[in-house]
Design an enzyme around this catalytic site. Structure first.
Site, PDB file in Angstrom:
ATOM      1  N   GLY A   1      -6.735   5.320  -1.305  1.00  0.00           N
ATOM      2  CA  GLY A   1      -6.943   3.917  -1.626  1.00  0.00           C
ATOM      3  C   GLY A   1      -8.413   3.535  -1.612  1.00  0.00           C
TER       4      GLY A   1
ATOM      5  N   HIS B   1      -0.336 -14.186  -0.687  1.00  0.00           N
ATOM      6  CA  HIS B   1       0.924 -14.509  -0.021  1.00  0.00           C
ATOM      7  C   HIS B   1       1.395 -15.855  -0.565  1.00  0.00           C
ATOM      8  CE1 HIS B   1       0.007 -11.086   2.412  1.00  0.00           C
ATOM      9  NE2 HIS B   1      -1.165 -11.611   2.708  1.00  0.00           N
TER      10      HIS B   1
ATOM     11  N   HIS C   1      -3.166   0.660 -14.677  1.00  0.00           N
ATOM     12  CA  HIS C   1      -4.145   1.574 -15.275  1.00  0.00           C
ATOM     13  C   HIS C   1      -3.935   2.950 -14.667  1.00  0.00           C
ATOM     14  CE1 HIS C   1      -7.960   3.405 -16.404  1.00  0.00           C
ATOM     15  NE2 HIS C   1      -8.184   3.641 -15.108  1.00  0.00           N
ATOM     16  N   LEU C   2      -3.828   3.972 -15.507  1.00  0.00           N
ATOM     17  CA  LEU C   2      -3.674   5.345 -15.039  1.00  0.00           C
ATOM     18  C   LEU C   2      -4.762   6.208 -15.679  1.00  0.00           C
ATOM     19  CD1 LEU C   2       0.217   5.619 -15.359  1.00  0.00           C
ATOM     20  CD2 LEU C   2      -1.123   5.263 -13.275  1.00  0.00           C
ATOM     21  N   GLY C   3      -5.910   6.228 -15.048  1.00  0.00           N
ATOM     22  CA  GLY C   3      -7.036   6.995 -15.575  1.00  0.00           C
ATOM     23  C   GLY C   3      -7.173   8.340 -14.894  1.00  0.00           C
TER      24      GLY C   3
ATOM     25  N   ARG D   1       4.946 -17.147  -0.553  1.00  0.00           N
ATOM     26  CA  ARG D   1       6.073 -17.851   0.077  1.00  0.00           C
ATOM     27  C   ARG D   1       6.395 -17.196   1.415  1.00  0.00           C
ATOM     28  NH1 ARG D   1       8.877 -18.192  -4.035  1.00  0.00           N
ATOM     29  NH2 ARG D   1       9.148 -20.428  -4.229  1.00  0.00           N
TER      30      ARG D   1
ATOM     31  N   GLU E   1       0.826  -1.210   0.000  1.00  0.00           N
ATOM     32  CA  GLU E   1       0.000   0.000   0.000  1.00  0.00           C
ATOM     33  C   GLU E   1       0.857   1.255   0.000  1.00  0.00           C
ATOM     34  OE1 GLU E   1      -3.969   2.002   1.877  1.00  0.00           O
ATOM     35  OE2 GLU E   1      -3.501  -0.091   2.275  1.00  0.00           O
TER      36      GLU E   1
END
Length: 141
Positions: free
Chosen positions: A85, A92, A109-111, A94, A65
């Site tokens: 967010g 997860h 994605h960059l909107g 390993r 995050e």
């Protein structure tokens, strides 16, 4: 995706920004910045262990995050927009008991109103530890 950061990130400034936050508590450190990716590392020790001595999944999510949130912030004009967010998930893969993990975030994605970032976390042997995806809302100030 080839879009570059709107703001050219400085590693020292990114690390300074993390002072007095959960990133500092967990020992995270930004280590590399490219045109559209950021890498940070986090220790696997008593700060990030779960009771069985493994890297806590929640610590991996905090790393993911942090990377996705910081990257999204660098893609918008901070005078007019900010990012928060909406959703994060993590698989997860390993377990890790010690050393360092390294997370790398890249855009999916960059909107104008949303961004999606992929975060891969690997161990020191470059084995996949966790794969995560975060969706960010781009909001006007």
């Amino acid at each position: 995706m080839s879009k570059e950061f709107l703001v050219k990130p400085d590693i020292a400034k990114l690390n300074e920004m993390c002072k007095d936050t959960i990133s500092e508590v967990l020992g995270m450190e930004f280590t590399e910045v490219g045109d559209n990716y950021i890498i940070a590392k986090m220790p696997v020790d008593k700060r990030t262990h779960q009771p069985y001595g493994l890297l806590h999944g929640g610590a991996s999510v905090v790393l993911a995050e942090t990377l996705g949130s910081v990257a999204s912030m660098l893609m918008v004009d901070s005078e007019t927009h900010y990012c928060v967010g909406l959703e994060i998930n993590a698989n997860h893969i390993r377990g890790v008991t010690d050393g360092w993990v390294h997370g790398r975030t890249t855009p999916v994605h960059l909107g104008k109103t949303t961004q999606v970032w992929s975060i891969e976390i690997i161990n020191e042997k470059e084995q996949l530890v966790c794969i995560s995806r975060i969706t960010m809302a781009v909001l006007k100030k």
